[in-house]
Design a protein around this motif. Structure first.
Motif, PDB file in Angstrom:
ATOM      1  N   LEU A   7       0.905  -1.199   0.194  1.00  0.00           N
ATOM      2  CA  LEU A   7      -0.073   0.136   0.107  1.00  0.00           C
ATOM      3  C   LEU A   7       0.886   1.500  -0.065  1.00  0.00           C
ATOM      4  O   LEU A   7       0.819   2.139  -0.363  1.00  0.00           O
ATOM      5  N   VAL A   8       1.973   1.262   0.611  1.00  0.00           N
ATOM      6  CA  VAL A   8       3.069   2.411   0.670  1.00  0.00           C
ATOM      7  C   VAL A   8       3.527   2.486  -0.587  1.00  0.00           C
ATOM      8  O   VAL A   8       3.377   3.794  -1.018  1.00  0.00           O
ATOM      9  N   ARG A   9       3.641   1.463  -1.252  1.00  0.00           N
ATOM     10  CA  ARG A   9       4.498   1.288  -2.628  1.00  0.00           C
ATOM     11  C   ARG A   9       3.210   2.185  -3.532  1.00  0.00           C
ATOM     12  O   ARG A   9       3.671   2.811  -4.502  1.00  0.00           O
ATOM     13  N   LEU A  10       2.160   1.656  -3.510  1.00  0.00           N
ATOM     14  CA  LEU A  10       1.003   1.863  -4.395  1.00  0.00           C
ATOM     15  C   LEU A  10       0.709   3.732  -4.276  1.00  0.00           C
ATOM     16  O   LEU A  10       0.805   4.241  -5.257  1.00  0.00           O
ATOM     17  N   MET A  11       0.848   4.043  -2.959  1.00  0.00           N
ATOM     18  CA  MET A  11       0.521   5.450  -2.723  1.00  0.00           C
ATOM     19  C   MET A  11       1.729   6.171  -3.168  1.00  0.00           C
ATOM     20  O   MET A  11       1.282   7.206  -3.884  1.00  0.00           O
ATOM     21  N   ARG A  12       2.976   5.904  -3.064  1.00  0.00           N
ATOM     22  CA  ARG A  12       3.953   6.713  -3.397  1.00  0.00           C
ATOM     23  C   ARG A  12       4.235   6.663  -5.062  1.00  0.00           C
ATOM     24  O   ARG A  12       4.495   7.652  -5.710  1.00  0.00           O
ATOM     25  N   TYR A  13       3.655   5.465  -5.681  1.00  0.00           N
ATOM     26  CA  TYR A  13       3.672   5.223  -6.903  1.00  0.00           C
ATOM     27  C   TYR A  13       2.698   6.060  -7.846  1.00  0.00           C
ATOM     28  O   TYR A  13       2.973   6.690  -8.558  1.00  0.00           O
ATOM     29  N   GLY A  14       1.600   6.321  -7.037  1.00  0.00           N
ATOM     30  CA  GLY A  14       0.403   7.154  -7.523  1.00  0.00           C
ATOM     31  C   GLY A  14       0.909   8.564  -7.283  1.00  0.00           C
ATOM     32  O   GLY A  14       0.385   9.361  -8.205  1.00  0.00           O
ATOM     33  N   LEU A  15       1.435   8.997  -6.411  1.00  0.00           N
ATOM     34  CA  LEU A  15       2.102  10.496  -6.113  1.00  0.00           C
ATOM     35  C   LEU A  15       2.921  10.811  -7.263  1.00  0.00           C
ATOM     36  O   LEU A  15       2.658  11.812  -7.713  1.00  0.00           O
ATOM     37  N   VAL A  16       3.878   9.860  -7.730  1.00  0.00           N
ATOM     38  CA  VAL A  16       4.847  10.333  -8.683  1.00  0.00           C
ATOM     39  C   VAL A  16       4.072  10.275 -10.004  1.00  0.00           C
ATOM     40  O   VAL A  16       4.028  11.143 -10.562  1.00  0.00           O
ATOM     41  N   GLY A  17       3.113   9.224  -9.992  1.00  0.00           N
ATOM     42  CA  GLY A  17       2.284   9.053 -11.315  1.00  0.00           C
ATOM     43  C   GLY A  17       1.548  10.150 -11.474  1.00  0.00           C
ATOM     44  O   GLY A  17       1.284  10.824 -12.670  1.00  0.00           O
ATOM     45  N   ILE A  18       0.975  10.628 -10.480  1.00  0.00           N
ATOM     46  CA  ILE A  18      -0.135  11.840 -10.608  1.00  0.00           C
ATOM     47  C   ILE A  18       0.654  13.245 -11.048  1.00  0.00           C
ATOM     48  O   ILE A  18       0.425  13.731 -12.083  1.00  0.00           O
ATOM     49  N   VAL A  19       1.797  13.461 -10.511  1.00  0.00           N
ATOM     50  CA  VAL A  19       2.452  14.427 -10.730  1.00  0.00           C
ATOM     51  C   VAL A  19       2.946  14.444 -12.488  1.00  0.00           C
ATOM     52  O   VAL A  19       2.715  15.516 -13.030  1.00  0.00           O
ATOM     53  N   LEU A  20       3.613  13.367 -12.553  1.00  0.00           N
ATOM     54  CA  LEU A  20       4.111  13.162 -14.153  1.00  0.00           C
ATOM     55  C   LEU A  20       2.906  13.146 -15.077  1.00  0.00           C
ATOM     56  O   LEU A  20       2.758  13.549 -16.103  1.00  0.00           O
ATOM     57  N   ASN A  21       1.800  12.397 -14.883  1.00  0.00           N
ATOM     58  CA  ASN A  21       0.794  12.290 -15.961  1.00  0.00           C
ATOM     59  C   ASN A  21      -0.180  13.263 -15.871  1.00  0.00           C
ATOM     60  O   ASN A  21      -0.694  13.837 -17.072  1.00  0.00           O
ATOM     61  N   VAL A  22      -0.235  13.801 -14.861  1.00  0.00           N
ATOM     62  CA  VAL A  22      -1.320  15.341 -15.057  1.00  0.00           C
ATOM     63  C   VAL A  22      -0.629  16.299 -15.857  1.00  0.00           C
ATOM     64  O   VAL A  22      -1.207  16.971 -16.730  1.00  0.00           O
ATOM     65  N   SER A  23       0.512  16.653 -15.493  1.00  0.00           N
ATOM     66  CA  SER A  23       1.443  17.627 -16.382  1.00  0.00           C
ATOM     67  C   SER A  23       1.567  17.068 -17.529  1.00  0.00           C
ATOM     68  O   SER A  23       1.490  17.882 -18.817  1.00  0.00           O
ATOM     69  N   GLY A  24       1.948  15.784 -17.833  1.00  0.00           N
ATOM     70  CA  GLY A  24       2.288  15.249 -19.292  1.00  0.00           C
ATOM     71  C   GLY A  24       0.807  15.354 -20.077  1.00  0.00           C
ATOM     72  O   GLY A  24       0.891  15.630 -21.171  1.00  0.00           O
ATOM     73  N   TYR A  25      -0.240  15.159 -19.501  1.00  0.00           N
ATOM     74  CA  TYR A  25      -1.502  14.985 -20.125  1.00  0.00           C
ATOM     75  C   TYR A  25      -1.985  16.421 -20.626  1.00  0.00           C
ATOM     76  O   TYR A  25      -2.485  16.563 -21.744  1.00  0.00           O
ATOM     77  N   LEU A  26      -1.706  17.357 -19.699  1.00  0.00           N
ATOM     78  CA  LEU A  26      -2.019  18.647 -20.117  1.00  0.00           C
ATOM     79  C   LEU A  26      -1.011  19.181 -21.090  1.00  0.00           C
ATOM     80  O   LEU A  26      -1.585  19.943 -22.183  1.00  0.00           O
TER      81      LEU A  26
END
Length: 126
Positions: free
Chosen positions: A5-24
């Motif tokens: 769960l810790v890995r998933l939460m951290r993965y999600g945090l990195v992913g949100i930052v990269l993917n939201v900016s990348g998608y925009l």
């Protein structure tokens, strides 16, 4: 809290930052006339490079050798192929709006990559 769960939460945090900016950026560049698959390819490569550093240490707490980058690259090649195929089938063949298909592809590819990274690339105990 369990390690996964810790890995998933951290993965999600990195992913949100990269993917939201990348998608925009993807939306912005495609409105300038660049094709969806070309634009996705450019930003996918950029995201792979930036994501390696965030995922390796922060998300998965991996401190082993950089040989894991081979597995990281293979996982991302598969993720890229999945993303490209989704755009090809649902945009080029069926005619769905590329903006919606790419948004869904980000989520699907992210799930595939988390499973790949957690299981094969940055396994626990390394």
């Amino acid at each position: 809290m369990s390690d996964i769960l810790v890995r998933l939460m951290r993965y999600g945090l990195v992913g949100i930052v990269l993917n939201v900016s990348g998608y925009l950026l993807y939306l912005m560049v495609t409105t300038l006339g660049f094709g969806p698959k070309t634009t996705m390819t450019i930003f996918y490569a950029l995201g792979v490079t930036l994501g390696y550093f965030g995922h390796r240490r922060f998300a998965f707490g991996y401190s082993g050798s950089h040989r894991a980058s081979i597995g990281y690259g293979i996982a991302h090649l598969c993720g890229y192929a999945l993303n490209f195929a989704l755009l090809h089938v649902f945009v080029d063949r069926i005619g769905f709006p590329h903006q919606i298909v790419q948004a869904a592809a980000i989520v699907l590819v992210a799930g595939f990559l988390f499973l790949s990274f957690n299981t094969f690339v940055f396994p626990q105990g390394d």
